[in-house]
Design a protein around this motif. Structure first.
Motif, PDB file in Angstrom:
ATOM      1  N   ALA A  87      42.387  23.433  68.351  1.00 14.64           N
ATOM      2  CA  ALA A  87      42.036  24.844  68.210  1.00 14.64           C
ATOM      3  C   ALA A  87      41.802  25.223  66.757  1.00 14.64           C
ATOM      4  CB  ALA A  87      43.145  25.709  68.814  1.00 14.64           C
ATOM      5  N   ALA A  88      42.624  24.665  65.847  1.00 13.95           N
ATOM      6  CA  ALA A  88      42.474  24.990  64.427  1.00 13.95           C
ATOM      7  C   ALA A  88      41.157  24.451  63.863  1.00 13.95           C
ATOM      8  CB  ALA A  88      43.661  24.425  63.639  1.00 13.95           C
ATOM      9  N   ILE A  89      40.792  23.239  64.274  1.00  9.50           N
ATOM     10  CA  ILE A  89      39.561  22.631  63.755  1.00  9.50           C
ATOM     11  C   ILE A  89      38.337  23.391  64.251  1.00  9.50           C
ATOM     12  CG2 ILE A  89      38.114  20.560  63.829  1.00  9.50           C
ATOM     13  CD1 ILE A  89      40.681  18.904  63.929  1.00  9.50           C
ATOM     14  N   MET A  90      38.320  23.727  65.532  1.00  8.24           N
ATOM     15  CA  MET A  90      37.143  24.344  66.121  1.00  8.24           C
ATOM     16  C   MET A  90      37.167  25.863  66.090  1.00  8.24           C
ATOM     17  SD  MET A  90      35.554  21.613  66.726  1.00  8.24           S
ATOM     18  CE  MET A  90      34.106  22.397  67.405  1.00  8.24           C
ATOM     19  N   GLY A  91      38.282  26.450  65.648  1.00  8.74           N
ATOM     20  CA  GLY A  91      38.350  27.905  65.564  1.00  8.74           C
ATOM     21  C   GLY A  91      38.435  28.577  66.913  1.00  8.74           C
ATOM     22  N   LYS A  92      39.141  27.977  67.870  1.00 10.85           N
ATOM     23  CA  LYS A  92      39.242  28.575  69.199  1.00 10.85           C
ATOM     24  C   LYS A  92      40.024  29.886  69.177  1.00 10.85           C
ATOM     25  CE  LYS A  92      40.112  25.892  72.718  1.00 10.85           C
ATOM     26  NZ  LYS A  92      40.729  24.855  73.571  1.00 10.85           N
ATOM     27  N   GLY A  93      40.971  29.991  68.277  1.00 15.04           N
ATOM     28  CA  GLY A  93      41.765  31.216  68.229  1.00 15.04           C
ATOM     29  C   GLY A  93      41.433  32.100  67.048  1.00 15.04           C
ATOM     30  N   GLY A  94      40.409  31.790  66.298  1.00 17.06           N
ATOM     31  CA  GLY A  94      40.039  32.584  65.128  1.00 17.06           C
ATOM     32  C   GLY A  94      39.062  31.829  64.258  1.00 17.06           C
TER      33      GLY A  94
END
Length: 268
Positions: free
Chosen positions: A120-127
């Motif tokens: 999620a952090a790499i792809m920006g799923k949460g921001g």
């Protein structure tokens, strides 16, 4: 005989009764035709499932889905089996737009949670993503039974390697995701792939090139704070297992950093 007797004589009318059914009727022919049609449709479905890839089947399903808008690259391509959904992550990756593939992982819940947080952090799923919009086009992330696969791939006129040496682009991509890789102590594997070359080439070096690219990336890990001692496997796959339909597509030039699960035995 008197005229009176003629008038009172009963009149008998014979009507031929036609009985349908049995072996002389036609109802069984309709039933048989329906059965043959159903069997033909069944065997056609079985053939399609066996003769198509997962991506082609997904494109075929999207073609008949009322919730997916049709575009020049969503079904209706060069045949019914080559359609893609613009909104699907697999299509985004295939088209060189980055994305997150469907997870096929069956790991433990705590470990899945940690790896999914990195994803999620790499792809920006949460921001916000760790990468800018342009660099993100070169990245795909997926969670598998083996671990978290961080894939970097070429785009036309935007290569990751110059021969077997990494380009500034790949160095920038590696530096962007290294912080997340450092958060876990898991072992790391590196898999490198290259596009096919024309058969007329005098001395193709696909195995050497792919292996050389994998080791070139391994040597860069200490520069971004990832210990080289964590690397347990570097594999050059040559032009096997292409990611694009065209084996000579630049999309097939790719390298994967796999954050391995602790519960998965190492491949030899």
């Amino acid at each position: 005989m008197s005229k009176k007797d003629d008038n009172t004589r009963p009149i008998i009318i014979k009507r031929k009764k036609v009985v349908e059914g049995g072996h002389h009727g036609g109802a069984w022919k309709v039933a048989y035709a329906d059965f043959v049609t159903a069997m033909m449709a069944f065997f056609l479905l079985m053939w399609l499932l066996n003769a198509t890839t997962d991506q082609q089947r997904r494109g075929l399903a999207d073609y008949f889905s009322p919730t997916v808008s049709l575009t020049p690259v969503s079904a209706g391509g060069d045949g019914v089996l080559t359609g893609q959904s613009m909104s699907g992550d697999a299509s985004m990756i295939q088209l060189g737009r980055g994305g997150i593939t469907q997870s096929d992982a069956n790991g433990t819940a705590p470990e899945d949670g940690v790896l999914e947080a990195i994803e999620a952090a790499i792809m920006g799923k949460g921001g916000e993503s760790l990468l800018d919009r342009e660099d993100l086009r070169h990245v795909a992330v997926r969670l598998t039974d083996e671990g978290l696969v961080i894939e970097f791939f070429d785009l036309p006129d935007s290569p990751l390697y110059d021969g077997v040496e990494v380009t500034p682009l790949l160095e920038r991509l590696l530096a962007s995701v290294a912080g997340e890789v450092r958060k876990v102590p898991n072992s790391v594997a590196i898999d490198a792939y290259i596009a096919s070359v024309p058969v007329v080439e005098r001395a193709p070096q696909s195995w050497e090139v792919s292996s050389g690219r994998g080791h070139a990336l391994r040597r860069r890990l200490p520069d971004v704070g990832v210990s080289e001692a964590r690397v347990v496997r570097v594999t050059g796959h040559a032009d096997r297992r292409p990611a694009a339909t065209d084996p000579m597509s630049s999309r097939n030039n790719r390298v994967e950093i796999i954050v391995l699960r602790d519960t998965v035995p190492l491949r030899r």
